[in-house]
Design a protein around this motif. Structure first.
Motif, short mmCIF file in Angstrom:
data_model
loop_
_atom_site.label_atom_id
_atom_site.label_comp_id
_atom_site.label_asym_id
_atom_site.label_seq_id
_atom_site.Cartn_x
_atom_site.Cartn_y
_atom_site.Cartn_z
N ILE A 1 -18.27 -16.64 7.43
CA ILE A 1 -18.93 -17.84 6.26
C ILE A 1 -18.21 -18.19 4.47
N PRO A 2 -18.05 -18.93 4.46
CA PRO A 2 -18.26 -19.67 3.21
C PRO A 2 -19.09 -18.55 1.66
N GLY A 3 -18.33 -18.94 1.11
CA GLY A 3 -19.20 -18.54 -0.12
C GLY A 3 -19.51 -17.03 -0.33
N GLY A 4 -19.80 -17.04 -1.39
CA GLY A 4 -19.77 -16.00 -2.62
C GLY A 4 -21.25 -15.08 -2.17
N ASN A 5 -21.92 -15.30 -1.56
CA ASN A 5 -23.65 -14.66 -0.55
C ASN A 5 -23.55 -13.44 -0.01
N PRO A 6 -23.51 -12.45 0.09
CA PRO A 6 -23.54 -11.87 1.08
C PRO A 6 -24.66 -11.80 1.56
N TYR A 7 -25.50 -12.95 1.44
CA TYR A 7 -26.56 -12.65 1.52
C TYR A 7 -27.10 -13.84 1.81
N ALA A 8 -25.89 -14.86 2.27
CA ALA A 8 -26.35 -16.42 2.78
C ALA A 8 -27.30 -16.28 4.12
N PRO A 9 -27.70 -16.99 4.45
CA PRO A 9 -28.28 -17.75 5.85
C PRO A 9 -26.99 -18.04 6.45
N ASP A 10 -27.02 -17.67 7.86
CA ASP A 10 -25.76 -18.63 8.65
C ASP A 10 -25.69 -20.06 8.70
N GLY A 11 -26.98 -20.17 8.51
CA GLY A 11 -27.07 -21.94 8.84
C GLY A 11 -27.20 -22.99 7.54
N SER A 12 -26.29 -22.07 6.22
CA SER A 12 -26.02 -22.79 4.83
C SER A 12 -24.66 -23.42 4.88
N THR A 13 -23.93 -23.00 6.26
CA THR A 13 -23.05 -23.81 6.34
C THR A 13 -22.48 -24.04 7.58
N ALA A 14 -21.55 -25.07 7.94
CA ALA A 14 -21.24 -25.92 9.26
C ALA A 14 -19.94 -25.07 9.47
N ILE A 15 -19.17 -24.30 8.58
CA ILE A 15 -18.10 -24.20 8.34
C ILE A 15 -17.86 -22.10 8.51
N ARG A 16 -17.06 -21.93 9.54
CA ARG A 16 -17.08 -20.52 9.65
C ARG A 16 -15.07 -20.04 10.25
N SER A 17 -15.31 -19.04 9.41
CA SER A 17 -13.58 -18.45 9.81
C SER A 17 -13.14 -17.25 10.15
#
Length: 362
Positions: free
Chosen positions: A104-120
Motif C-alpha cells: 500500500i502507498p505511504g512511508g509508514n510500515p505500520y499503516a492500517p491496510d484500510g487507510s487507503t484505497a490504493i494498492r500496488s
C-alpha cells in the motif's frame, strides 16, 4: 637564445598539477550540480524522497514509499501472442520466474491496510542470460499528475498537519485546483470501492513503453494485470484489522495459487506516450500476453523482495522506455530510497526486522 616555447621541468610540473586541479574541480562541480547544491531550487531525486519521508516519517530500513508490503513469488506463463511485437523472451510460450511485492502507498510500515484505497504490485521477471524485466503497477487507471515536478508539489501539498495527522484541505484543494490534469484520478478516487483483497484487484503500469519487434520497429504500449479471482458479494475491507490484506493473501495462497492475465494495450497514432494522466481509448488493440501465477508469500523483512529495487526502467531486450518524464524520475527516486534503506541496514544490522518486532507494529 633559448626557444620561448621551452618550459623548465618545475614549470611543466606546475602546469600538470594545474590541469589535474581543474579536472578535479570540474568533477566536484558536476557532483554538486547533480546533488542540487549549486541549484537548490532544482528538483532532485533527493528532494522527492525527502518529501516522501517528511510525509511518512523516518522508518530505518524501509522503503520511503509503499513501505508496508508482502513478498510473493511465482511465475509468468507466456502465451506467445505478444511475440510479434516484442523480442523479449518473456512473451514467448515459456515460463519465467517472478519475484513480486504487494503493498500500500505511504512511508509508514505500520499503516492500517484500510487507510487507503490504493494498492500496488511490483514484479521482477527473471529472464535467461541475466536479463530482467521490472515493473511497478497500481490499482488505478491513470496517474494523478503528469510530471515529476507536479508529483513533488502534490507530496508537499498533502503533507499531514502535525495537529490533525491529515493533510490540510485548503492546501490540498489549492493544488488540485491548479492541476486540472488530476481530474480523471479524482473522479476514480471518488467512485472507487476498495476491494477486500490484493488478489482481486487489477494493477496498471500507467506509464507507456515501447515494445520492439524482430525488425526493430517500436510499438507504444501499456500493460496491466487482471485477476481471475473476484470479491464475494458484499465483501469489504475489514476496518478492525490493520493487516487484513496480507492475512487474506496468506489464506488464499494456502488454498491455491492466484492468477492474473497480463494484458498489453497497443497505442494508435496520436495516443499520448508522455502523459500518464490520460487513458487511451478502450477500443485500442489489447493482447492477452499470458498468465501471472503467484504461488507463495513471505514477510517482507525476510522475503526475496526485500532487497529488490523495482525500478521500472530495468528492461530486457525487446522493451524500451518511452518519453514519459515520470519514468527517469521514478528510477532516480527509487535508487535514492534504496540506498537510504540499505545504508541504514548496513549501519544498524537487523534494523527493519527489529523495528517490525515492536509492539506498535502488530
Amino acid at each position: 637564445m633559448p626557444d620561448s616555447s621551452d618550459t623548465s621541468p618545475p614549470q611543466r610540473q606546475v602546469w600538470r598539477w594545474g590541469v589535474i586541479a581543474v579536472a578535479v574541480m570540474i568533477l566536484a562541480l558536476a557532483f554538486a550540480y547533480v546533488g542540487g547544491w549549486l541549484t537548490p531550487r532544482r528538483l532532485t531525486p533527493q528532494r522527492i524522497v525527502n518529501a516522501l519521508q517528511d510525509n511518512g516519517g523516518v522508518h530505518p530500513g524501509y522503503r520511503r514509499n509503499h513501505a508496508k508490503g508482502i513478498c510473493v513469488a511465482g511465475y509468468f506463463e507466456g502465451s506467445g501472442a505478444a511475440s510479434a511485437y516484442s523480442t523479449a523472451s518473456v512473451f514467448r510460450n515459456v515460463r519465467t520466474p517472478v519475484v513480486g511485492r504487494f503493498a500500500i502507498p505511504g512511508g509508514n510500515p505500520y499503516a492500517p491496510d484500510g487507510s487507503t484505497a490504493i494498492r500496488s504490485l511490483a514484479l521482477r521477471f527473471d529472464l535467461p542470460h541475466g536479463q530482467q524485466w521490472r515493473t511497478g503497477m497500481n490499482n488505478i487507471p491513470v496517474f494523478v499528475v503528469a510530471t515529476p515536478e507536479a508529483f513533488y508539489q502534490l507530496t508537499v501539498a498533502t503533507r499531514p498537519d502535525p495537529a490533525t495527522g491529515k493533510p490540510d484541505p485548503a492546501r490540498a484543494g489549492a493544488f488540485f485546483a491548479s492541476h486540472p490534469e488530476a481530474a480523471a484520478f479524482l473522479a476514480w478516487a471518488k467512485s472507487h470501492k476498495p476491494s477486500a483483497s490484493f488478489a482481486t484487484d487489477s494493477y496498471d503500469a500507467l506509464d507507456a513503453f515501447y515494445l520492439v519487434d524482430a525488425h526493430g520497429q517500436q510499438h507504444a504500449a501499456r500493460w496491466r494485470v487482471v485477476p481471475e479471482a473476484s470479491d464475494e458479494v458484499g465483501a469489504a475491507p475489514k476496518s478492525d484489522d490493520n493487516d487484513f490484506l496480507s492475512q487474506d493473501l496468506q489464506q488464499r495462497l494456502a488454498a491455491a495459487p492466484q492468477r492474473w492475465r497480463l494484458l498489453v494495450t497497443l497505442a494508435a497514432p496520436g495516443d499520448p506516450t508522455n502523459d500518464a494522466t490520460k487513458a487511451w481509448p478502450v477500443d485500442r488493440t489489447t493482447i492477452d500476453a499470458g498468465t501471472l501465477v503467484i504461488e507463495s508469500e513471505q514477510p517482507q523483512d525476510s522475503g526475496p523482495c526485500r532487497d529488490i529495487n523495482y525500478d521500472p526502467t530495468v528492461l530486457p531486450e525487446g522493451i524500451r522506455i518511452s518519453d514519459d518524464p515520470l519514468l527517469p524520475a521514478r528510477s532516480a527516486a527509487y535508487a535514492d530510497s534504496y540506498l537510504r534503506r540499505t545504508r541504514e541496514e548496513a549501519h544498524f544490522p537487523g534494523t527493519a526486522q527489529a523495528d517490525a518486532a515492536k509492539p506498535e507494529s502488530k
